[in-house]
Design a protein around this motif. Structure first.
Motif, PDB file in Angstrom:
ATOM      1  N   THR A   1       1.538  18.525  57.306  1.00 35.17           N
ATOM      2  CA  THR A   1       0.598  19.264  56.468  1.00 35.17           C
ATOM      3  C   THR A   1      -0.375  20.046  57.367  1.00 35.17           C
ATOM      4  O   THR A   1      -1.587  19.839  57.333  1.00 35.17           O
TER       5      THR A   1
ATOM      6  N   ARG B   1       4.641  11.377  63.945  1.00 35.60           N
ATOM      7  CA  ARG B   1       3.385  12.090  64.145  1.00 35.60           C
ATOM      8  C   ARG B   1       2.334  11.151  64.714  1.00 35.60           C
ATOM      9  O   ARG B   1       2.441   9.927  64.583  1.00 35.60           O
TER      10      ARG B   1
ATOM     11  N   TYR C   1       1.822  26.054  65.411  1.00 36.81           N
ATOM     12  CA  TYR C   1       1.105  25.505  64.267  1.00 36.81           C
ATOM     13  C   TYR C   1      -0.335  25.199  64.626  1.00 36.81           C
ATOM     14  O   TYR C   1      -0.669  24.964  65.778  1.00 36.81           O
TER      15      TYR C   1
ATOM     16  N   ARG D   1      -2.611  23.163  59.011  1.00 35.55           N
ATOM     17  CA  ARG D   1      -3.409  24.247  58.430  1.00 35.55           C
ATOM     18  C   ARG D   1      -2.568  25.508  58.332  1.00 35.55           C
ATOM     19  O   ARG D   1      -2.768  26.325  57.437  1.00 35.55           O
TER      20      ARG D   1
ATOM     21  N   SER E   1      10.378  23.400  57.444  1.00 33.63           N
ATOM     22  CA  SER E   1      10.056  22.594  56.258  1.00 33.63           C
ATOM     23  C   SER E   1       9.803  21.137  56.608  1.00 33.63           C
ATOM     24  O   SER E   1       8.874  20.511  56.076  1.00 33.63           O
TER      25      SER E   1
ATOM     26  N   TRP F   1      -2.763  15.859  61.899  1.00 30.63           N
ATOM     27  CA  TRP F   1      -1.628  15.293  62.633  1.00 30.63           C
ATOM     28  C   TRP F   1      -1.039  16.256  63.652  1.00 30.63           C
ATOM     29  O   TRP F   1      -1.042  17.467  63.456  1.00 30.63           O
TER      30      TRP F   1
ATOM     31  N   THR G   1       3.636  29.708  56.804  1.00 29.63           N
ATOM     32  CA  THR G   1       3.081  29.104  55.594  1.00 29.63           C
ATOM     33  C   THR G   1       2.107  30.010  54.861  1.00 29.63           C
ATOM     34  O   THR G   1       1.814  29.767  53.702  1.00 29.63           O
TER      35      THR G   1
ATOM     36  N   VAL H   1       6.345  20.947  58.207  1.00 26.40           N
ATOM     37  CA  VAL H   1       5.281  21.114  57.211  1.00 26.40           C
ATOM     38  C   VAL H   1       5.148  19.853  56.365  1.00 26.40           C
ATOM     39  O   VAL H   1       4.036  19.377  56.114  1.00 26.40           O
ATOM     40  N   ASP H   2       6.266  19.293  55.937  1.00 26.72           N
ATOM     41  CA  ASP H   2       6.224  18.066  55.128  1.00 26.72           C
ATOM     42  C   ASP H   2       5.603  16.902  55.901  1.00 26.72           C
ATOM     43  O   ASP H   2       4.868  16.101  55.331  1.00 26.72           O
TER      44      ASP H   2
ATOM     45  N   GLY I   1      -3.729  20.005  61.291  1.00 28.88           N
ATOM     46  CA  GLY I   1      -4.751  19.453  60.418  1.00 28.88           C
ATOM     47  C   GLY I   1      -5.109  18.100  61.010  1.00 28.88           C
ATOM     48  O   GLY I   1      -5.679  18.008  62.090  1.00 28.88           O
TER      49      GLY I   1
END
Length: 154
Positions: free
Chosen positions: A109, A29, A67, A111, A102, A72, A133, A105-106, A70
């Motif tokens: 993180t 990231r 996505y 939004r 997953s 990253w 999410t 998301v891990d 946030g």
């Protein structure tokens, strides 16, 4: 505007071998340069492949990942290597689709994240897998994923 901070990346700009499996793939990231704004990032993988865990035959999908970052962003070369690591991986459609979501998301993180896994027929039945999410952030334009219901997908 300053460039994106790429310190710490291990794959971008260097020869990188194909990971043998999704578990071995390294997702990386970078800081989101506009973290204060809510916007959508879309990755489309129209030639995603994995293996049927029962027959070993190839399965094909059109993945659409949306996505709202946030802090990253996913580094795209690492994402491409991660997605292609499924080529020799035996797993059901649902597991492949949700494993991709997953891991992102891990790592990020975000939004908000959603994935559409539009799988080509196996045994005459297309299996499409969708997950997100939660509700999309208010005021963010979320375009349609643009993949029609199965009719040859072409």
């Amino acid at each position: 505007m300053a460039g994106t901070d790429t310190r710490g990346l291990t794959q971008l700009g260097t020869p990188t071998g194909q990971p043998a499996s999704p578990e071995e793939a390294v997702l990386e990231r970078v800081p989101a340069p506009h973290g204060e704004k809510a916007y959508v990032v879309r990755f489309t993988a129209p030639e995603f492949t994995s293996l049927c865990p029962m027959t070993g035959q190839p399965d094909f999908a059109h993945l659409v990942i949306d996505y709202v970052p946030g802090d990253w962003l996913v580094e795209s070369k690492s994402l491409k290597l991660f997605l292609t690591s499924f080529r020799n991986h035996g797993s059901f459609h649902e597991d492949c689709t949700l494993t991709v979501a997953s891991r992102l998301v891990d790592l990020l993180t975000p939004r908000w994240l959603r994935i559409g896994g539009y799988w080509y027929p196996r045994g005459g039945i297309p299996i499409d897998v969708f997950w997100q999410t939660g509700a999309a952030p208010e005021g963010v334009w979320i375009p349609d994923q643009g993949v029609p219901p199965y009719r040859g997908r072409g």
